[in-house]
Design a protein around this motif. Structure first.
Motif, short mmCIF file in Angstrom:
data_model
loop_
_atom_site.label_atom_id
_atom_site.label_comp_id
_atom_site.label_asym_id
_atom_site.label_seq_id
_atom_site.Cartn_x
_atom_site.Cartn_y
_atom_site.Cartn_z
N GLU A 179 55.56 -13.53 -29.10
CA GLU A 179 54.88 -12.60 -28.20
C GLU A 179 55.14 -11.17 -28.62
OE1 GLU A 179 58.05 -12.22 -24.52
OE2 GLU A 179 56.60 -13.87 -24.46
N ASP A 180 54.23 -10.30 -28.20
CA ASP A 180 54.34 -8.86 -28.41
C ASP A 180 54.12 -8.17 -27.08
OD1 ASP A 180 54.48 -8.65 -31.46
OD2 ASP A 180 52.63 -9.80 -31.21
N THR A 181 54.78 -7.04 -26.89
CA THR A 181 54.65 -6.31 -25.63
C THR A 181 54.32 -4.84 -25.88
OG1 THR A 181 57.00 -5.79 -25.51
CG2 THR A 181 56.28 -7.83 -24.47
N HIS A 186 54.15 -1.17 -23.41
CA HIS A 186 54.32 -0.58 -22.09
C HIS A 186 53.17 0.35 -21.78
CE1 HIS A 186 55.80 2.16 -18.94
NE2 HIS A 186 56.34 1.05 -18.47
N THR A 226 54.33 -3.74 -18.02
CA THR A 226 54.68 -4.37 -19.29
C THR A 226 53.60 -5.40 -19.59
OG1 THR A 226 57.06 -4.07 -18.95
CG2 THR A 226 56.38 -5.72 -20.55
N THR A 255 52.11 -8.22 -22.03
CA THR A 255 52.63 -9.16 -23.02
C THR A 255 51.51 -10.06 -23.52
OG1 THR A 255 54.79 -9.19 -21.96
CG2 THR A 255 54.30 -10.99 -23.47
N GLN A 273 51.05 -13.43 -25.64
CA GLN A 273 51.81 -14.57 -26.13
C GLN A 273 50.89 -15.51 -26.92
OE1 GLN A 273 51.64 -18.02 -25.14
NE2 GLN A 273 53.43 -18.64 -26.34
N THR A 314 48.22 -6.89 -30.55
CA THR A 314 48.84 -5.59 -30.27
C THR A 314 47.80 -4.48 -30.28
OG1 THR A 314 50.94 -6.31 -31.23
CG2 THR A 314 50.59 -3.94 -31.03
#
Length: 330
Positions: free
Chosen positions: A179-181, A183, A277, A279, A281, A317
């Motif tokens: 996963e990438d997050t 903000h 946040t 995310t 996945q 992303t």
């Protein structure tokens, strides 16, 4: 050599409630080149069915006490997205799972069944899937539709379990999740709006060149052309299930790029006092026999994992970055 799934759709008999229609039975079986415990584990882990079973899009576990399980399931049947809730009873010692659709999808009035795994030796087993169903009014065309969906999906499910079973010793290397997050200084609702309105993505995302979508309630069926960093174009088809109240969207690619046998994912948005946040996945089963054709003769599973991680992570992303700009600008 693994046998293909075989089917017998046979005799019908009256139910105890005639108004529900006759009871129809089907039986499908396959042999798997894997220990019985491994095969049972694959069918017991319902949350991973979208990765392992081609027709399954998403499974939510609603409750589980170690034996009795309550599931919400989204899947495709005869090319149509559908959903239902099921109750399952798991018997690990007998390697047997009984299930009942709690709220059957139309045209069904009832659907029950059994998964059973039989050991044929230390490294081989037989997997059987039984269904019993009735259709409201018992119309011939509805019975034929359910028989066709049950046969097609059962063959796909058992066939894929057989293929996975042949590689059970390598599954840990072929299955990957990450996963990438990002903000976002905005509430989840604004980010969700961007992610949910996929029809606008070709205008907003440079790596999306085409996107067609149809919607039926919370379900979106979409076809999309995306560009990779090297300029190659990939066409993928997906089914998405949207949960606006939870700021979450889950999806499964029903047509994947050549390197992936299966791909599922989700967008999850968690709000706090500082914003959101976001995310992305991903879960993937690599198509092992396509690695050298796609990446070259020197490529292996490790390089395929790295390639997929980079490619999917870059695109998701990028999508979250544009969602951030959109949400913070509104």
């Amino acid at each position: 050599m693994t046998t293909s799934a075989t089917s017998a759709t046979s005799a019908t008999s009256p139910t105890s409630a005639p108004e529900a229609g006759r009871l129809h039975r089907t039986s499908h079986t396959t042999e798997v080149a894997a220990p019985a415990g491994v095969v049972y584990g694959l069918i017991a882990d319902a949350a991973k069915w979208p990765l392992y079973f081609p027709p399954n899009v998403h499974v939510e576990r609603l409750a589980f006490d170690g034996v009795n399980e309550h599931l919400a399931i989204w899947a495709t049947a005869n090319g149509r997205a559908t959903s239902w809730t099921s109750r399952r009873r798991l018997d690990a010692a007998a390697r047997r799972i009984e299930f009942r659709q709690e709220v059957p999808a139309a045209p069904l009035s009832a659907m029950t069944g059994t998964w059973a795994v039989e050991a044929l030796g230390a490294e081989r087993s037989r997997l059987t899937l039984l269904h019993e169903f009735s259709v409201a009014g018992d119309r011939a065309e509805d019975v034929a539709w359910v028989n066709r969906a049950t046969d097609t999906n059962s063959r796909a499910e058992l066939g894929n379990i057989a293929r996975l079973g042949e590689r059970w010793g390598r599954l840990d290397a072929l299955v990957m999740s990450f996963e990438d997050t990002v903000h976002v200084a905005a509430p989840p609702e604004a980010v969700y709006t961007f992610l949910e309105r996929v029809e606008e993505w070709p205008k907003l995302l440079p790596h999306v060149s085409r996107l067609d979508v149809t919607e039926d309630g919370p379900v979106q069926v979409m076809s999309m052309d995306t560009l990779t960093a090297d300029g190659a174009e990939h066409t993928t088809d997906s089914v998405r299930v949207c949960f606006p109240e939870h700021h979450r969207i889950v999806y499964k690619q029903t047509r994947t790029p050549a390197l992936m046998e299966a791909h599922t994912g989700s967008w999850t948005l968690t709000g706090d006092a500082h914003g959101t946040t976001a995310t992305a996945q991903h879960s993937v089963v690599l198509r092992e026999d396509a690695i050298t054709a796609v990446l070259g003769e020197d490529a292996d599973v490790r390089s395929a994992r790295a390639y997929v991680r980079t490619a999917l992570g870059r695109n998701s992303t990028a999508t979250l970055t544009f969602a951030k700009r959109y949400a913070e600008g509104h």
